[in-house]
Scaffold this active site. Structure first.
Site, PDB file in Angstrom:
ATOM      1  N   GLY A  73      48.699  25.323  10.244  1.00  0.00           N
ATOM      2  CA  GLY A  73      49.330  24.588  11.207  1.00  0.00           C
ATOM      3  C   GLY A  73      50.256  23.238  10.547  1.00  0.00           C
ATOM      4  N   GLN A  74      50.607  22.661  11.390  1.00  0.00           N
ATOM      5  CA  GLN A  74      51.136  21.125  10.701  1.00  0.00           C
ATOM      6  C   GLN A  74      50.576  20.061  11.548  1.00  0.00           C
ATOM      7  OE1 GLN A  74      55.515  21.282  10.108  1.00  0.00           O
ATOM      8  NE2 GLN A  74      55.536  23.502  10.517  1.00  0.00           N
ATOM      9  N   THR A  76      49.156  17.108  14.009  1.00  0.00           N
ATOM     10  CA  THR A  76      48.952  17.015  15.251  1.00  0.00           C
ATOM     11  C   THR A  76      48.015  15.619  15.432  1.00  0.00           C
ATOM     12  OG1 THR A  76      48.019  17.877  17.447  1.00  0.00           O
ATOM     13  CG2 THR A  76      46.513  17.951  15.596  1.00  0.00           C
ATOM     14  N   TYR A  77      47.743  15.223  16.751  1.00  0.00           N
ATOM     15  CA  TYR A  77      47.090  13.949  17.087  1.00  0.00           C
ATOM     16  C   TYR A  77      45.880  14.271  17.788  1.00  0.00           C
ATOM     17  CZ  TYR A  77      46.082   9.690  19.523  1.00  0.00           C
ATOM     18  OH  TYR A  77      45.160   8.702  19.933  1.00  0.00           O
ATOM     19  N   HIS A  78      44.874  13.827  17.538  1.00  0.00           N
ATOM     20  CA  HIS A  78      43.402  13.536  18.181  1.00  0.00           C
ATOM     21  C   HIS A  78      43.219  12.245  18.605  1.00  0.00           C
ATOM     22  CE1 HIS A  78      42.849  17.723  17.038  1.00  0.00           C
ATOM     23  NE2 HIS A  78      42.854  17.395  15.648  1.00  0.00           N
ATOM     24  N   SER A 138      46.720  22.383  21.654  1.00  0.00           N
ATOM     25  CA  SER A 138      47.307  22.783  20.149  1.00  0.00           C
ATOM     26  C   SER A 138      46.030  23.589  19.524  1.00  0.00           C
ATOM     27  CB  SER A 138      47.387  21.527  19.360  1.00  0.00           C
ATOM     28  OG  SER A 138      48.324  20.634  20.073  1.00  0.00           O
ATOM     29  N   GLY A 140      44.677  25.307  15.587  1.00  0.00           N
ATOM     30  CA  GLY A 140      44.779  25.399  14.152  1.00  0.00           C
ATOM     31  C   GLY A 140      43.571  25.726  13.710  1.00  0.00           C
ATOM     32  N   CYS A 169      53.189  19.421  15.804  1.00  0.00           N
ATOM     33  CA  CYS A 169      53.264  21.060  15.167  1.00  0.00           C
ATOM     34  C   CYS A 169      54.786  21.294  14.299  1.00  0.00           C
ATOM     35  CB  CYS A 169      52.978  22.005  16.184  1.00  0.00           C
ATOM     36  SG  CYS A 169      51.456  21.564  17.102  1.00  0.00           S
TER      37      CYS A 169
END
Length: 216
Positions: A73-74, A76-78, A138, A140, A169
């Site tokens: 995947g690309q 993302t934010y956590h 999301s 991944g 993403c």
């Protein structure tokens, strides 16, 4: 033979990098007898860039760190208020293909949200879970030695603004949504408890063993 027991580790708030390295270590050192585990965690604010990620999708990270990671995947934010779940599953022993594991994870989120009368769905061409074209979860994964690590992130009750600093993403303008705004679970704890139920049912685990923290 499929593992009958799933060990669930409740980790609380943990920094991303140390959790990632712990996942790698568990996967690298496990053998055919090692237990399947599900790690339940929250992370402080961080952007993670997967192996397919492109730098142009990180628009304006500002003061939030960006970490290059080894999942699919690309970007993302956590952040706090987001439920992050890492399935450390021996897919070979469970006779699962990668696609089936992804489907099972997505379906466990869909089933959990259905409990709250939220109509969520997956997309064949864009992993994750969506509600009315907005993304709520999301996904991944990385598979190594026939075992999975990394996992899913479900928006529960968080500040969604940092998603505007990236193309989530890899999709410009993709809108995010969260459980609390839709009448879903109101806390990460509640969401985690429900997701443990749906995931273990779909995967066919007969027994759940809960632990606080990582193994010594």
């Amino acid at each position: 033979m499929q593992a009958q027991t799933l060990h669930i580790r409740h980790l609380g708030m943990q920094d991303y990098e140390s959790t990632w390295h712990a996942m790698q270590e568990y996967t690298d050192t496990r053998d055919s007898d090692s237990q399947d585990e599900l790690w339940i965690v929250e992370h402080p604010p961080v952007f993670t860039q997967g192996q397919a990620g492109k730098s142009e999708h990180i628009l304006n990270p500002g003061d939030i760190p960006v970490i290059q990671v080894d999942r699919g995947g690309q970007v993302t934010y956590h952040g706090p208020g987001q439920l992050v779940v890492y399935p450390l599953i021996d897919i070979k022993r469970n006779k699962l293909g990668v696609r089936q594991l992804v489907n099972n994870i997505e379906q466990s989120i869909i089933d959990m949200l259905a409990y709250y009368a939220i109509n969520a769905y997956a997309k064949a061409d864009a992993p994750g879970v969506y509600v009315t074209e907005q993304k709520i979860a999301s996904l991944g994964l990385r598979i190594r030695k026939g075992c999975s690590f990394h996992g899913l992130a479900l928006n529960v009750d968080m500040d969604l603004a940092p998603f505007q600093r990236i193309n989530p993403c890899g999709y410009a303008g993709l809108e995010m949504v969260q459980c609390k705004a839709l009448g879903g679970p109101q806390t990460v704890l509640e969401a985690g408890d429900k997701l443990i139920q749906t995931f273990s049912q779909i995967m066919g685990y007969q027994q759940l063993v809960h632990h606080q923290g990582l193994a010594e």
